[in-house]
Design an enzyme around this catalytic site. Structure first.
Site, mmCIF file in Angstrom:
data_model
loop_
_atom_site.group_PDB
_atom_site.id
_atom_site.type_symbol
_atom_site.label_atom_id
_atom_site.label_comp_id
_atom_site.label_asym_id
_atom_site.label_seq_id
_atom_site.Cartn_x
_atom_site.Cartn_y
_atom_site.Cartn_z
ATOM 1 N N GLY A 19 47.327 44.211 32.170
ATOM 2 C CA GLY A 19 46.021 43.780 32.687
ATOM 3 C C GLY A 19 44.900 44.409 31.873
ATOM 4 O O GLY A 19 44.995 45.576 31.492
ATOM 5 N N ILE A 142 42.958 50.470 35.195
ATOM 6 C CA ILE A 142 42.034 50.812 36.279
ATOM 7 C C ILE A 142 42.773 51.579 37.374
ATOM 8 O O ILE A 142 42.168 52.279 38.158
ATOM 9 C CB ILE A 142 41.336 49.568 36.881
ATOM 10 C CG1 ILE A 142 42.332 48.610 37.540
ATOM 11 C CG2 ILE A 142 40.480 48.857 35.859
ATOM 12 C CD1 ILE A 142 41.677 47.600 38.484
ATOM 13 N N ASP A 143 44.120 51.441 37.434
ATOM 14 C CA ASP A 143 44.896 52.037 38.533
ATOM 15 C C ASP A 143 45.008 53.570 38.435
ATOM 16 O O ASP A 143 45.315 54.234 39.418
ATOM 17 C CB ASP A 143 46.307 51.447 38.581
ATOM 18 C CG ASP A 143 46.317 49.942 38.712
ATOM 19 O OD1 ASP A 143 45.302 49.383 39.176
ATOM 20 O OD2 ASP A 143 47.331 49.315 38.347
ATOM 21 N N ARG A 178 28.572 45.716 62.058
ATOM 22 C CA ARG A 178 29.910 45.168 61.855
ATOM 23 C C ARG A 178 30.862 46.206 61.275
ATOM 24 O O ARG A 178 30.445 47.212 60.707
ATOM 25 C CB ARG A 178 29.845 44.023 60.833
ATOM 26 C CG ARG A 178 29.333 42.734 61.402
ATOM 27 C CD ARG A 178 29.163 41.723 60.288
ATOM 28 N NE ARG A 178 28.845 40.415 60.838
ATOM 29 C CZ ARG A 178 28.247 39.447 60.153
ATOM 30 N NH1 ARG A 178 27.901 39.640 58.898
ATOM 31 N NH2 ARG A 178 28.014 38.286 60.716
ATOM 32 N N MET A 185 41.836 47.089 44.286
ATOM 33 C CA MET A 185 43.104 47.056 43.537
ATOM 34 C C MET A 185 43.724 48.453 43.435
ATOM 35 O O MET A 185 43.268 49.390 44.084
ATOM 36 C CB MET A 185 42.851 46.479 42.142
ATOM 37 C CG MET A 185 42.704 44.975 42.125
ATOM 38 S SD MET A 185 42.584 44.399 40.415
ATOM 39 C CE MET A 185 42.878 42.649 40.651
ATOM 40 N N GLY A 186 44.735 48.583 42.601
ATOM 41 C CA GLY A 186 45.386 49.880 42.388
ATOM 42 C C GLY A 186 46.897 49.803 42.418
ATOM 43 O O GLY A 186 47.574 50.787 42.203
ATOM 44 N N ARG A 187 47.401 48.643 42.796
ATOM 45 C CA ARG A 187 48.846 48.431 42.898
ATOM 46 C C ARG A 187 49.491 49.470 43.809
ATOM 47 O O ARG A 187 49.057 49.636 44.930
ATOM 48 C CB ARG A 187 49.469 48.437 41.502
ATOM 49 C CG ARG A 187 50.137 47.123 41.214
ATOM 50 C CD ARG A 187 50.707 47.000 39.861
ATOM 51 N NE ARG A 187 50.792 48.163 39.069
ATOM 52 C CZ ARG A 187 51.775 48.416 38.241
ATOM 53 N NH1 ARG A 187 52.785 47.582 38.145
ATOM 54 N NH2 ARG A 187 51.777 49.495 37.497
ATOM 55 N N ARG A 282 34.424 41.803 58.945
ATOM 56 C CA ARG A 282 34.403 40.935 57.766
ATOM 57 C C ARG A 282 35.203 41.610 56.657
ATOM 58 O O ARG A 282 35.258 42.846 56.583
ATOM 59 C CB ARG A 282 32.971 40.729 57.261
ATOM 60 C CG ARG A 282 32.099 39.920 58.188
ATOM 61 C CD ARG A 282 32.455 38.432 58.149
ATOM 62 N NE ARG A 282 31.509 37.633 58.905
ATOM 63 C CZ ARG A 282 31.611 37.349 60.198
ATOM 64 N NH1 ARG A 282 32.625 37.827 60.897
ATOM 65 N NH2 ARG A 282 30.712 36.606 60.803
HETATM 66 O O1 F6P Z 1 47.288 47.054 36.948
HETATM 67 C C1 F6P Z 1 45.991 46.549 37.017
HETATM 68 C C2 F6P Z 1 45.883 45.542 38.139
HETATM 69 O O2 F6P Z 1 44.537 45.095 38.214
HETATM 70 C C3 F6P Z 1 46.338 46.037 39.509
HETATM 71 O O3 F6P Z 1 45.396 46.879 40.139
HETATM 72 C C4 F6P Z 1 46.588 44.743 40.216
HETATM 73 O O4 F6P Z 1 47.535 44.929 41.245
HETATM 74 C C5 F6P Z 1 47.152 43.871 39.131
HETATM 75 O O5 F6P Z 1 46.716 44.423 37.898
HETATM 76 C C6 F6P Z 1 46.699 42.428 39.223
HETATM 77 O O6 F6P Z 1 47.361 41.700 38.248
HETATM 78 P P1 F6P Z 1 46.964 40.212 37.831
HETATM 79 O O7 F6P Z 1 45.787 40.327 36.882
HETATM 80 O O8 F6P Z 1 48.177 39.687 37.171
HETATM 81 O O9 F6P Z 1 46.584 39.493 39.085
#
Ligand code: F6P
Length: 364
Positions: A19, A142-143, A178, A185-187, A282
């Site tokens: 990514g 970014i993770d 609210r 993200m971050g997996r 939300r």
């Molecule tokens: O590893 C970087 C990342 O942005 C993760 O945080 C996220 O889970 C994944 O890649 C998303 O991947 P894709 O761009 O294939 O949707």
């Protein structure tokens, strides 16, 4: 710095895999300018990560090609988070084309290959280095989940975006009383939620490393409203999950080395909170906005330092290594060790106790 003579002018190659993230161009620039300017080498840019290495797609990189790219997001070389020389789909069959890749590198006269990537890219780099050793990894994502380094570039920019987004969410949350849930993200790692959430004043932060209890999340919202706070900000990492339940998978991409794409837990959290507390909720999914844009000051410097250090490692003949940040210094580590697992948040990390001290709930 003495340049190498024309007789032994070396060619080195760069690829960006996995990514994308802000800072990739700064790293490409750092390697290329050092290789050309300090050492007098030729530089090849491989297109679309390992895909270009497999399918012979590359171009020469000259000084002018990397001028003015420092502030650009993305990667001028393109990337792929599917291509893998050890498992490529050809004619519907998954085949190992690593020998072809090595043949390509040798035909192109490449004496060092720089693989700029996260864990997936560097796992492949490590595997490839068992067959063709002249490989150096450069850690981006970014993770921030790579072992052996304090920080990957891309993380700072992503967290700055999360922080800015939370600031914006705060004002609308307050106006409408609210519960605002923000999925980041971050997996499998909670670094973005934890650090972005802390910087943006998240009231509840849910991360994969600390499976949450629905009751604790609901109680945290209720106790805030009892204390007079008519809004709550909940930062949810895409890999966060309740105790005993699995992560929410958004998509399975079969031809990717890591086929699972996470996403959807934010909506589940917002629905649950609204149902159990009666507070209107939300959800905002920040998604790929976290990967875009110009790199922050910190990421520009880090990516440049990594790029220059990687070129210097090649000059010193130190291969099968990855550049890394340790206590502010740029060092190197073995690719093998850096790809032996993931760097995850531990409950004992100082940043977790800091978050708790300022009243953050982890929903546990
Ligand atoms: O590893 C970087 C990342 O942005 C993760 O945080 C996220 O889970 C994944 O890649 C998303 O991947 P894709 O761009 O294939 O949707």
């Amino acid at each position: 710095m003495e340049k190498e003579g024309m007789m032994n002018k070396r060619t080195v190659a760069i690829l960006t895999g996995g990514g994308d993230c802000p800072g990739l161009n700064a790293a490409i620039r750092g390697i290329t300018k050092t290789a050309i300017g300090d050492f007098g080498w030729n530089v090849i840019g491989i297109q679309d990560g390992y895909d270009g290495l497999i399918n012979d797609r590359k171009r020469e990189l000259h000084w002018g090609d990397v001028s003015n790219i420092l502030p650009l997001g993305g990667t001028i070389l393109g990337t792929s988070n599917k291509a893998d020389p050890f498992g490529t789909y050809e004619n519907g069959q998954k085949v190992d084309v690593s020998d072809r890749v090595i043949r390509n590198l040798e035909e192109w006269n490449v004496s060092a290959l720089f693989c700029i990537g996260g864990d997936g890219t560097n796992i492949i780099a490590n595997r490839l280095s068992q067959k063709w050793p002249n490989i150096i990894g450069v850690p981006k994502t970014i993770d921030n989940d790579l072992l052996c380094t304090d920080q990957t570039f891309g993380f700072d920019t992503a967290c700055s975006f999360v922080t800015d987004s939370l600031d914006r969410i705060h004002s609308t949350a307050q106006s409408h009383h609210r519960v605002m849930v923000i999925e980041v993200m971050g997996r499998y790692a909670g670094w973005i939620a934890l650090q972005g959430g802390l910087a943006g004043g998240g009231d509840i932060i849910l991360i994969p490393e600390m499976p949450f209890s629905w009751n604790a999340v609901v109680d945290a919202v209720k106790s805030r409203s009892k204390g007079g706070k008519r809004f709550s900000i909940v930062v949810v990492s895409e890999g966060a999950h309740p105790v005993g339940e699995k992560m929410v998978v958004r998509e399975v991409i079969k031809d990717s080395p890591d086929p699972l794409r996470l996403g959807g837990i934010g909506q589940a959290v917002a629905d649950h909170i609204e149902r159990e507390t009666g507070h209107e909720s939300r959800v905002t999914v920040l998604g790929h906005l976290q990967r875009g844009g110009s790199p922050s000051f910190f990421d520009r410097i880090l990516a440049t330092r990594y790029g220059v250090a990687a070129a210097r490692l090649a000059r010193a003949g130190e291969f099968k290594k990855i550049v890394a940040l340790k206590g502010g210094e740029i060092v190197s580590a073995s690719l093998e060790e850096a790809t032996s697992g993931l760097k995850l948040v531990s409950e004992n990390d100082e940043i977790v106790s800091v978050a708790k001290s300022v009243g953050t709930s982890f929903g546990v």
